[in-house]
Design a protein around this motif. Structure first.
Motif, PDB file in Angstrom:
ATOM      1  N   ILE A  20       0.848  -1.195   0.000  1.00  0.00           N
ATOM      2  CA  ILE A  20       0.000   0.000   0.000  1.00  0.00           C
ATOM      3  C   ILE A  20       0.883   1.244   0.000  1.00  0.00           C
ATOM      4  N   PRO A  21       0.337   2.400  -0.355  1.00  0.00           N
ATOM      5  CA  PRO A  21       1.147   3.615  -0.424  1.00  0.00           C
ATOM      6  C   PRO A  21       1.845   3.908   0.910  1.00  0.00           C
ATOM      7  N   PHE A  22       3.045   4.446   0.804  1.00  0.00           N
ATOM      8  CA  PHE A  22       3.868   4.648   1.988  1.00  0.00           C
ATOM      9  C   PHE A  22       3.199   5.540   3.028  1.00  0.00           C
ATOM     10  N   GLU A  23       2.515   6.564   2.602  1.00  0.00           N
ATOM     11  CA  GLU A  23       1.846   7.445   3.557  1.00  0.00           C
ATOM     12  C   GLU A  23       0.802   6.676   4.367  1.00  0.00           C
ATOM     13  N   VAL A  24       0.144   5.713   3.734  1.00  0.00           N
ATOM     14  CA  VAL A  24      -0.834   4.877   4.434  1.00  0.00           C
ATOM     15  C   VAL A  24      -0.098   3.923   5.378  1.00  0.00           C
ATOM     16  N   VAL A  25       1.041   3.376   4.938  1.00  0.00           N
ATOM     17  CA  VAL A  25       1.845   2.512   5.806  1.00  0.00           C
ATOM     18  C   VAL A  25       2.238   3.276   7.062  1.00  0.00           C
ATOM     19  N   LYS A  26       2.739   4.511   6.897  1.00  0.00           N
ATOM     20  CA  LYS A  26       3.132   5.315   8.065  1.00  0.00           C
ATOM     21  C   LYS A  26       1.946   5.541   8.996  1.00  0.00           C
ATOM     22  N   ALA A  27       0.777   5.826   8.426  1.00  0.00           N
ATOM     23  CA  ALA A  27      -0.413   6.065   9.250  1.00  0.00           C
ATOM     24  C   ALA A  27      -0.820   4.795   9.995  1.00  0.00           C
ATOM     25  N   LEU A  28      -0.791   3.644   9.315  1.00  0.00           N
ATOM     26  CA  LEU A  28      -1.141   2.380   9.971  1.00  0.00           C
ATOM     27  C   LEU A  28      -0.151   2.032  11.080  1.00  0.00           C
ATOM     28  N   VAL A  29       1.134   2.245  10.801  1.00  0.00           N
ATOM     29  CA  VAL A  29       2.160   1.945  11.804  1.00  0.00           C
ATOM     30  C   VAL A  29       1.983   2.861  13.016  1.00  0.00           C
ATOM     31  N   THR A  30       1.678   4.128  12.770  1.00  0.00           N
ATOM     32  CA  THR A  30       1.447   5.069  13.873  1.00  0.00           C
ATOM     33  C   THR A  30       0.237   4.646  14.687  1.00  0.00           C
ATOM     34  N   LYS A  31      -0.845   4.287  13.995  1.00  0.00           N
ATOM     35  CA  LYS A  31      -2.062   3.847  14.696  1.00  0.00           C
ATOM     36  C   LYS A  31      -1.794   2.565  15.481  1.00  0.00           C
ATOM     37  N   ALA A  32      -1.058   1.635  14.877  1.00  0.00           N
ATOM     38  CA  ALA A  32      -0.729   0.383  15.557  1.00  0.00           C
ATOM     39  C   ALA A  32       0.138   0.651  16.787  1.00  0.00           C
ATOM     40  N   ALA A  33       1.089   1.581  16.684  1.00  0.00           N
ATOM     41  CA  ALA A  33       1.946   1.910  17.828  1.00  0.00           C
ATOM     42  C   ALA A  33       1.131   2.518  18.953  1.00  0.00           C
ATOM     43  N   GLN A  34       0.206   3.422  18.595  1.00  0.00           N
ATOM     44  CA  GLN A  34      -0.648   4.019  19.617  1.00  0.00           C
ATOM     45  C   GLN A  34      -1.493   2.964  20.309  1.00  0.00           C
ATOM     46  N   SER A  35      -2.042   2.059  19.545  1.00  0.00           N
ATOM     47  CA  SER A  35      -2.871   1.001  20.106  1.00  0.00           C
ATOM     48  C   SER A  35      -2.026   0.050  20.963  1.00  0.00           C
ATOM     49  N   TYR A  36      -0.856  -0.284  20.466  1.00  0.00           N
ATOM     50  CA  TYR A  36       0.024  -1.221  21.163  1.00  0.00           C
ATOM     51  C   TYR A  36       0.506  -0.668  22.498  1.00  0.00           C
ATOM     52  N   PHE A  37       0.918   0.602  22.491  1.00  0.00           N
ATOM     53  CA  PHE A  37       1.495   1.188  23.696  1.00  0.00           C
ATOM     54  C   PHE A  37       0.490   1.892  24.594  1.00  0.00           C
TER      55      PHE A  37
END
Length: 108
Positions: free
Chosen positions: A88-105
């Motif tokens: 998927i587009p990199f900007e979406v990857v960054k957004a998903l990773v950020t959301k996943a980090a927020q959820s994880y931590f």
């Protein structure tokens, strides 16, 4: 594709171990997205980058995806939408990773 054998310096690979055009393309993408700094030139009519450093954004992105729990969660979020994380587009990857980090931590 087999893993390249590393020399003394972990970022130097023997020629022929990876398709140079593919490596250069991906380095160019990382430069375009502000993850690394690189100078560019042309060798044998092939655009070539010499990586000169990593940006603050690059460090932040690597720190985030280095966590297996965050990366697994981001991959799972992409899979729920019928895609692979790195397709998927990199900007979406960054957004998903950020959301996943927020959820994880933070559990949010």
């Amino acid at each position: 594709m087999k893993e390249p054998e590393l020399k003394e310096h972990p970022f130097i690979m023997e020629s022929g171990q990876m398709d140079n055009a593919l490596v250069q393309y991906n380095v160019g993408l990382a430069v375009d997205h502000g993850l690394i700094k690189a100078s560019s030139t042309t060798l044998d009519n092939v655009p070539t980058f010499l990586i000169t450093g990593i940006t603050w954004s690059g460090h932040e992105f690597l720190d985030t995806v280095r966590n297996d729990g965050v990366l697994t969660q981001a991959k799972s979020m992409a899979k729920e939408k019928g895609s692979k994380l790195f397709d998927i587009p990199f900007e979406v990857v960054k957004a998903l990773v950020t959301k996943a980090a927020q959820s994880y931590f933070l559990g949010s």
